[in-house]
Design a protein around this motif. Structure first.
Motif, short mmCIF file in Angstrom:
data_model
loop_
_atom_site.label_atom_id
_atom_site.label_comp_id
_atom_site.label_asym_id
_atom_site.label_seq_id
_atom_site.Cartn_x
_atom_site.Cartn_y
_atom_site.Cartn_z
N GLN A 108 0.85 -1.19 0.00
CA GLN A 108 0.00 0.00 0.00
C GLN A 108 0.88 1.24 0.00
OE1 GLN A 108 -2.39 -0.51 3.55
NE2 GLN A 108 -3.94 -1.70 2.44
N HIS A 110 1.11 5.56 0.36
CA HIS A 110 0.45 6.65 1.06
C HIS A 110 1.15 7.96 0.74
CE1 HIS A 110 -1.10 3.31 3.55
NE2 HIS A 110 0.15 2.89 3.54
N GLU A 121 -5.80 12.13 -0.17
CA GLU A 121 -6.40 10.83 0.13
C GLU A 121 -6.70 10.02 -1.11
OE1 GLU A 121 -9.77 11.50 2.62
OE2 GLU A 121 -8.56 12.15 4.34
N ASP A 194 -1.21 9.69 7.05
CA ASP A 194 -2.32 8.88 7.56
C ASP A 194 -2.30 7.56 6.79
OD1 ASP A 194 -4.65 7.68 8.35
OD2 ASP A 194 -5.98 9.31 7.76
N SER A 196 -4.19 5.12 6.98
CA SER A 196 -5.50 4.59 6.61
C SER A 196 -5.96 5.15 5.26
CB SER A 196 -6.54 4.94 7.69
OG SER A 196 -6.78 6.33 7.75
N SER A 242 -0.31 -0.86 10.65
CA SER A 242 -1.65 -0.40 10.32
C SER A 242 -2.18 0.58 11.37
CB SER A 242 -2.61 -1.60 10.21
OG SER A 242 -2.67 -2.28 11.44
N ASN A 243 -3.09 1.43 10.91
CA ASN A 243 -3.78 2.39 11.78
C ASN A 243 -2.86 3.41 12.45
OD1 ASN A 243 -6.26 1.10 11.25
ND2 ASN A 243 -5.80 -0.46 12.80
N LYS A 244 -1.67 3.63 11.87
CA LYS A 244 -0.78 4.64 12.41
C LYS A 244 -0.94 5.93 11.61
CE LYS A 244 2.81 1.73 14.41
NZ LYS A 244 4.24 1.45 14.47
N ARG A 245 -0.98 7.01 12.35
CA ARG A 245 -1.09 8.32 11.69
C ARG A 245 -0.49 9.38 12.60
NH1 ARG A 245 -7.32 9.20 11.03
NH2 ARG A 245 -7.28 6.96 10.92
#
Length: 247
Positions: A108, A110, A121, A194, A196, A242-245
């Protein structure tokens, strides 16, 4: 009597030949190319992908050696059949038919921006911006050939992040493993991201030559990887980001 002796000798020789063939096949060491990816492929012996391969090969009773090279050269080794395998392999970068294992990972990418800037996004959110990419890594054509996006290549993700902090580019696009590893290694601050918000994702595989031998290696390793997923070994090996921002 002579005929019986000849027949027995023939059987012995055939048995020896078959045994030698099986022994050579079982003891064969396969050459697999790879390239540096922070956390995932540190070198020929460490990194999450290397650990996955080590455990899968152990379960499948396969011997191999890793040939490290820069990304494009590693892929060329595979294309020129100098190695039988490539890890990791992405469908967007494979230029030849290959025998693939089951997926080992989903890559993934980002957006990383300076503090105070909005985080894109979607790929459309990159349009009108100067975007930093790492040379040799795989990115979708919707970014690389998009006339509304100005691409700035750097040899490393570290280099792109430095340009971002210096204000020379607007966004760095990278996978979370590579970017966070670079940020932590260089102790950089002033970023916003982000994980996510996924701009694009694609599955990664172990690729083998599309030969009978290559297809058998892919099949055996896929079975081993399935067993590793069932008993939780894959989750234990792959680092979880995952889910780190940033706040």
């Amino acid at each position: 009597m002579r005929k019986i002796t000849t027949a027995l000798l023939t059987i012995v020789l055939l048995s020896f030949a078959l045994f030698s063939f099986a022994t050579n096949r079982d003891s064969k060491t396969y050459r697999i190319a790879s390239y540096y990816i922070p956390l995932l492929v540190q070198d020929s012996e460490t990194g999450a992908f290397i650990e996955l391969l080590q455990e899968a090969a152990k379960r499948a009773d396969i011997k191999y050696e890793i040939i490290m090279a820069p990304p494009k050269r590693a892929m060329r080794y595979f294309e020129d059949e100098e190695v039988i395998g490539l890890i990791p392999a992405l469908l967007t970068t494979l230029v030849k038919d290959s025998a693939l294992t089951r997926p080992i990972f989903t890559k993934q990418i980002h957006a990383f921006v300076r503090e105070g800037d909005a985080i894109p996004e979607s790929i459309e959110g990159l349009e009108g911006k100067r975007v930093g990419l790492t040379r040799g890594f795989s990115f979708p054509r919707s970014i690389t050939v998009n006339e509304k996006i100005e691409i700035d290549y750097a040899d490393t993700t570290d280099g792109s992040l430095k340009k971002l902090i210096e204000g020379r580019i607007d966004v760095v696009v990278a996978d979370g493993y590579t970017a966070l590893s670079a940020i932590n290694k260089m102790k950089l601050t002033g970023f916003k991201y982000d994980l996510s918000a996924v701009l694009h994702e694609q599955e990664a595989f172990i690729a083998f030559q599309p030969t009978e031998e290559g297809r058998e290696l892919a099949r055996k390793l896929s079975i081993a990887l399935d067993s590793m997923e069932s008993d939780g070994a894959i989750d234990m090996i792959l680092p979880n980001i995952s889910n780190k921002r940033t706040q």
